[in-house]
Design a protein around this motif. Structure first.
Motif, PDB file in Angstrom:
ATOM      1  N   UNK A 148       0.848  -1.191   0.000  1.00 37.83           N
ATOM      2  CA  UNK A 148       0.000   0.000   0.000  1.00 37.83           C
ATOM      3  C   UNK A 148       0.883   1.240   0.000  1.00 37.83           C
ATOM      4  N   UNK A 149       0.810   2.076  -1.043  1.00 34.09           N
ATOM      5  CA  UNK A 149       1.686   3.257  -1.106  1.00 34.09           C
ATOM      6  C   UNK A 149       1.404   4.277  -0.008  1.00 34.09           C
ATOM      7  N   UNK A 150       0.245   4.184   0.645  1.00 30.55           N
ATOM      8  CA  UNK A 150      -0.053   5.101   1.748  1.00 30.55           C
ATOM      9  C   UNK A 150       0.659   4.696   3.029  1.00 30.55           C
ATOM     10  N   UNK A 151       1.185   3.483   3.071  1.00 27.39           N
ATOM     11  CA  UNK A 151       1.810   2.963   4.291  1.00 27.39           C
ATOM     12  C   UNK A 151       3.301   2.726   4.128  1.00 27.39           C
ATOM     13  N   UNK A 152       3.730   2.273   2.947  1.00 24.91           N
ATOM     14  CA  UNK A 152       5.150   1.970   2.732  1.00 24.91           C
ATOM     15  C   UNK A 152       5.950   3.275   2.712  1.00 24.91           C
ATOM     16  N   UNK A 153       6.971   3.343   3.548  1.00 26.27           N
ATOM     17  CA  UNK A 153       7.774   4.560   3.698  1.00 26.27           C
ATOM     18  C   UNK A 153       8.923   4.583   2.698  1.00 26.27           C
ATOM     19  N   UNK A 154       8.557   4.619   1.412  1.00 23.24           N
ATOM     20  CA  UNK A 154       9.555   4.683   0.344  1.00 23.24           C
ATOM     21  C   UNK A 154       8.850   5.178  -0.916  1.00 23.24           C
ATOM     22  N   UNK A 155       9.582   5.823  -1.827  1.00 27.62           N
ATOM     23  CA  UNK A 155       8.961   6.258  -3.083  1.00 27.62           C
ATOM     24  C   UNK A 155       8.675   5.050  -3.971  1.00 27.62           C
ATOM     25  N   UNK A 156       7.457   4.919  -4.496  1.00 33.03           N
ATOM     26  CA  UNK A 156       7.140   3.762  -5.339  1.00 33.03           C
ATOM     27  C   UNK A 156       7.774   3.869  -6.711  1.00 33.03           C
ATOM     28  N   UNK A 157       8.170   2.734  -7.223  1.00 33.12           N
ATOM     29  CA  UNK A 157       8.645   2.671  -8.602  1.00 33.12           C
ATOM     30  C   UNK A 157       7.491   2.960  -9.545  1.00 33.12           C
ATOM     31  N   UNK A 158       6.324   2.440  -9.187  1.00 31.75           N
ATOM     32  CA  UNK A 158       5.101   2.706  -9.940  1.00 31.75           C
ATOM     33  C   UNK A 158       3.915   2.387  -9.060  1.00 31.75           C
TER      34      UNK A 158
END
Length: 301
Positions: A148-158
Motif C-alpha cells: 500500500x503506497x499510503x503505508x510503505x515509507x519509500x517512493x514507489x517505482x510505480x
C-alpha cells in the motif's frame, strides 16, 4: 471453434483491472473509441455481455468474471513463451514482499510461471502487512515489495489502482429493512475504512458481524453467509460467492491503491531483480506500453 483474439482479450483485461475504458485507453496507448470497439467485438464473438457500462465506469458481469482468469492464462502463456526463449543466463536470488491480498490472488500462479521461465532465479517470498514489509525493505531484507503506497515509507517505482467488489454468499440477498451485515478486515486496512465511509454517505445502515486480519477467514465468513465484504477480483471464490452491486442496493465500492517498491540490488543480483521487476510490471499491469515499462525500469529509489 475460433481462437480468442489476444488483442481483444488484452483490452478486456485492462478495462477490468482499471475499472474504466478511459484508463484502459491511456494504459494501452489507444483511443477510447478503439477500446470500446474491441470490447464489442469480443462480446459479439462470445455472444455474452461481459461488462455493465455506466457514466461512473464499468463493472464485470457474471460472464465477465468467468472469462477474466481464462484471459489472464491465455495472455500469460504468450508472454511466458517469449520469456523462456529469452531467459539467457539470468540467475540469482530475489526477495519479494507481498500483501496477503496479493499473495492469495493470481500473482502466486504467475510467480510459478516466472520460476519455470527463469529456473536459475531463486525467489524468497515474504507475506506480511504493508507496515512490516516497509520496515524490511528499509533494513535491506527485501529487494522488491508490492504494498500500500499510503503505508510503505519509500517512493514507489510505480503505482496502480485495482477495483474492489462487493461479495456475498451465493444465496445472500441484502434486505432493505435490516442493517447490512459487514465482514470486516481488522488492523490497519485502509480499504475497510473507505467501505464504511461509503456506506455512511449512501445512508445505508450497517453493522460489523465479523472482523479478522486473515483474508481466508474473511472469505470463509462471506461463504458462510454471515455478511458482505469487499475483495479484489483474484480473491473472489466464484463457486461460492456472488458479486453484488447497484442492483442489490449497494453503492460503488472503493478501489485499492497498490505500489511496487524496490531498492538498489548488489551487482550479482541486479539482473535477477530487474527481470522480476519487469515481470511484475507486466503481470500487474497487463497492457502497459513498452515505453512506459522501459521508463519505470530505469528508475532507482
Amino acid at each position: 471453434m475460433r481462437d480468442l483474439d489476444s488483442t481483444l482479450l488484452r483490452a478486456f483485461v485492462t478495462v477490468a483491472e482499471t475499472g474504466a475504458v478511459s484508463a484502459a485507453a491511456i494504459r494501452l496507448a489507444r483511443t477510447q473509441a478503439a477500446i470500446s470497439m474491441q470490447l464489442r467485438r469480443l462480446e459479439d464473438d462470445l455472444g455474452q455481455r461481459l461488462l455493465d457500462r455506466s457514466p461512473r465506469g464499468v463493472q464485470l458481469t457474471e460472464a465477465g468474471h468467468l472469462l477474466l482468469p481464462y484471459a489472464h492464462t491465455i495472455l500469460g502463456a504468450g508472454a511466458d513463451a517469449r520469456r523462456a526463449l529469452n531467459a539467457g543466463q539470468v540467475a540469482g536470488t530475489v526477495r519479494l514482499g507481498m500483501l496477503e491480498d496479493i499473495a492469495v490472488g493470481r500473482l502466486p500462479r504467475a510467480l510459478r510461471r516466472f520460476s519455470a521461465a527463469y529456473p536459475q532465479v531463486a525467489l524468497e517470498i515474504v507475506v506480511d502487512s504493508s507496515a512490516a514489509l516497509s520496515a524490511r525493505l528499509a533494513e535491506g531484507e527485501l529487494d522488491l515489495l508490492v504494498g500500500d503506497p499510503a503505508i510503505v515509507a519509500a517512493p514507489p517505482l510505480m503505482t496502480w489502482t485495482q477495483p474492489l467488489y462487493w461479495v456475498g454468499a451465493r444465496g445472500f440477498v441484502p434486505s432493505p429493512d435490516t442493517a447490512l451485515s459487514i465482514v470486516a478486515f481488522g488492523g490497519s486496512c485502509l480499504w475497510q475504512q473507505q467501505v464504511l465511509t461509503i456506506l455512511r454517505r449512501a445512508g445505508i445502515a450497517w453493522r460489523v458481524v465479523c472482523t479478522s486480519t486473515s483474508l481466508p477467514a474473511v472469505q470463509s465468513a462471506v461463504e458462510a453467509g454471515l455478511g458482505v465484504s469487499v475483495l479484489l477480483e483474484g480473491n473472489i471464490r466464484h463457486e461460492s460467492m456472488r458479486v453484488l452491486g447497484r442492483n442489490d442496493g449497494l453503492p460503488d465500492p472503493p478501489t485499492a491503491d497498490l505500489g511496487l517498491f524496490t531498492r538498489a540490488a548488489p551487482h550479482a543480483q541486479a539482473a535477477a531483480v530487474q527481470t522480476l521487476q519487469t515481470f511484475l510490471c507486466e503481470e500487474l499491469n497487463i497492457g502497459l506500453p513498452e515505453g512506459r515499462l522501459a521508463e519505470t525500469s530505469a528508475v532507482t529509489p
